[in-house]
Design an enzyme around this catalytic site. Structure first.
Site, PDB file in Angstrom:
ATOM      1  N   SER A 220       0.931  -1.272   0.109  1.00 43.22           N
ATOM      2  CA  SER A 220       0.036  -0.083  -0.011  1.00 43.22           C
ATOM      3  C   SER A 220       0.943   1.485   0.044  1.00 43.22           C
ATOM      4  O   SER A 220       0.201   2.276  -0.512  1.00 43.22           O
ATOM      5  CB  SER A 220      -1.137   0.146   1.224  1.00 43.22           C
ATOM      6  OG  SER A 220      -0.270  -0.265   2.425  1.00 43.22           O
TER       7      SER A 220
ATOM      8  N   ASP B 200      -3.412   6.464  11.884  1.00 43.97           N
ATOM      9  CA  ASP B 200      -2.537   6.109  10.818  1.00 43.97           C
ATOM     10  C   ASP B 200      -1.101   6.680  10.610  1.00 43.97           C
ATOM     11  O   ASP B 200      -1.100   7.944  10.050  1.00 43.97           O
ATOM     12  CB  ASP B 200      -3.225   6.064   9.358  1.00 43.97           C
ATOM     13  CG  ASP B 200      -2.601   5.289   8.188  1.00 43.97           C
ATOM     14  OD1 ASP B 200      -1.473   5.178   8.523  1.00 43.97           O
ATOM     15  OD2 ASP B 200      -3.128   5.220   7.222  1.00 43.97           O
TER      16      ASP B 200
ATOM     17  N   HIS C 244       0.916   5.444   6.570  1.00 42.41           N
ATOM     18  CA  HIS C 244       0.602   5.762   5.237  1.00 42.41           C
ATOM     19  C   HIS C 244       1.064   7.503   5.051  1.00 42.41           C
ATOM     20  O   HIS C 244       1.473   7.948   6.057  1.00 42.41           O
ATOM     21  CB  HIS C 244      -0.795   5.660   4.586  1.00 42.41           C
ATOM     22  CG  HIS C 244      -0.929   4.080   4.768  1.00 42.41           C
ATOM     23  ND1 HIS C 244      -1.606   3.548   5.816  1.00 42.41           N
ATOM     24  CD2 HIS C 244      -0.652   3.084   3.628  1.00 42.41           C
ATOM     25  CE1 HIS C 244      -1.552   2.074   5.137  1.00 42.41           C
ATOM     26  NE2 HIS C 244      -1.072   1.857   4.248  1.00 42.41           N
TER      27      HIS C 244
END
Length: 447
Positions: free
Chosen positions: A184, A426, A429
């Protein structure tokens, strides 16, 4: 009397002969019709004949009740697990080479530098004007009001990074396939590249294929594609589904990249990454030659080394480097513990608004040094076949660049999480526009 009996029998004789001949003719016609049907339908099978042949042939056939399926998927399981026996897939590699395209030119190291605030040239695109933006990375859309993370420019020491030029980049890609392969984080870099490039292509001259293991952005005017292939471990694994990959155990084929390579081998420019998925505990190894689904278990670092060697073997023996450019992106750092840059604090990237600009030696625990050394060793043996984008140190400084709570979450958040934002932030990312745009500037520089 005898003559009468004989005459009576003789009267019946022609009838018997006639019936017998009629039976023979009918049998012949029936057999011819059956043969004709068989020729017309080769798959025609008599169920009784089939049943008899199976029952008589079964004892003679070898049985393989635990045979490994041709392709691993999320339903693949191990029949049992044993300790790793030290086996190596093996690859014919050269000795380490000093000239390895590591981003240095003379005395200039593009990966050594600092972040400079620049709200004149940055951001390079507008989040809301990129129709291909991911909700996982669209931080402003999901409530982040401080936009300072979008205005930082990477400035190498002693030299300058090539200024981004969208038209020049399209010319480099004309008639080519650019493919990002990995997890990702690499998907985020792919979305960044699409957003950097899409604005100059008319809406009716561009398209995006539906989300799939291989997702493709097409620009008709340049006969070019920008693609992303989901392959978080690079080798074949049970986690190769881009949606359904949250599994209790990770199973991989440590000696096979055949499935993924069949997708990436025809690309002109390849950008690979792999790292974070190896940090999630032991990995099960299911070798291609194992027929009984007996897996071996190995720690993440050891399993990653096996996967890297399988990938490197493909680069060394299969890639046509006269027609292809290959890049490898080093580990993307995480910022899970604020005490690493702010001693005494107990948090993470949540509410961080500025980069680390006063400590060029900063290195967090999210970037594993033994992993970095292993990757360096494998890439070193490939020499100039692979250009390394060493994004780790420059990204280490960007504790402010993560989505934290400002993204779409696919699972509902409970009251406890909502009351403690740091608990669900998060810090892996990256927001877009943001840090991955600089990774793509480095790619542009080397192309």
């Amino acid at each position: 009397m005898m003559v009468q009996r004989w005459n009576r029998k003789r009267a019946h004789f022609p009838l018997i002969v006639f019936l017998f001949l009629l039976f023979i003719i009918s049998t012949i016609l029936y057999n011819e019709r059956s043969i004709q049907q068989i020729h017309q339908n080769p798959d025609h099978d008599d169920p009784h004949q089939h049943q008899d042949s199976i029952s008589s042939a079964t004892p003679k056939l070898p049985t393989r009740p635990n045979r490994v399926p041709d392709v691993l998927d999320r339903f693949t399981t191990c029949s049992s697990t044993v300790k790793y026996n030290g086996r190596k897939a093996g690859w014919a590699a050269s000795k380490p080479v000093r000239d390895r395209r590591r981003g240095t030119s003379g005395r200039c190291d593009l990966f050594s530098g600092k972040w400079v605030f620049d709200n004149t040239s940055y951001p390079l695109y507008n989040e809301s004007r990129c129709p291909y933006m991911s909700d996982q990375l669209a931080c402003h859309k999901h409530g982040r009001s401080d936009l300072g993370y979008q205005y930082w420019r990477w400035q190498p020491h002693h030299c300058n990074l090539k200024r981004w030029n969208v038209n020049a980049m399209w010319e480099k890609l004309r008639g080519k396939r650019l493919m990002f392969v990995g997890d990702s984080l690499n998907r985020g870099q792919w979305i960044s590249m699409v957003c950097l490039l899409q604005s100059v292509i008319p809406a009716d001259k561009r398209s995006m294929s539906p989300n799939a293991p291989l997702t493709i952005f097409r620009a008709e005017e340049y006969n070019a594609t920008i693609e992303f292939l989901w392959a978080p471990l690079l080798v074949e694994s049970n986690s190769d589904d881009p949606v359904n990959h949250r599994l209790d155990e990770r199973i991989m084929r440590p000696d096979s990249v055949l499935k993924q390579a069949s997708q990436w081998e025809h690309a002109d420019i390849l950008v690979f990454n792999t790292y974070l998925w190896w940090r999630q505990g032991p990995v099960k190894l299911l070798w291609s030659t194992e027929e009984n689904r007996v897996c071996e278990e190995l720690d993440g670092l050891g399993a990653m080394e096996l996967a890297m060697e399988a990938w490197a073997n493909w680069v060394a023996t299969k890639a046509d480097l006269n027609k292809k450019r290959i890049f490898f992106v080093t580990m993307s750092p995480t910022h899970l513990w604020s005490r690493e840059w702010n001693p005494g604090s107990e948090g993470n990237c949540y509410d961080e608004k500025t980069p680390i600009i006063d400590d060029e030696s900063y290195w967090g625990s999210g970037s594993d040094l033994p992993t970095m050394s292993m990757v360096e060793k494998v890439l070193g043996r490939l020499g100039s076949k692979v250009t390394v984008l060493n994004i780790t140190q420059l990204s280490e400084y960007r504790k402010d660049g993560h989505p934290s709570i400002f993204r779409k979450f696919w699972e509902a958040l409970g009251p406890e999480q909502m009351s403690n934002p740091a608990s669900y932030s998060d810090c892996i990312h990256w927001c877009l526009p943001g840090v991955p745009d600089v990774w793509n500037q480095l790619l542009f520089h080397f192309l």
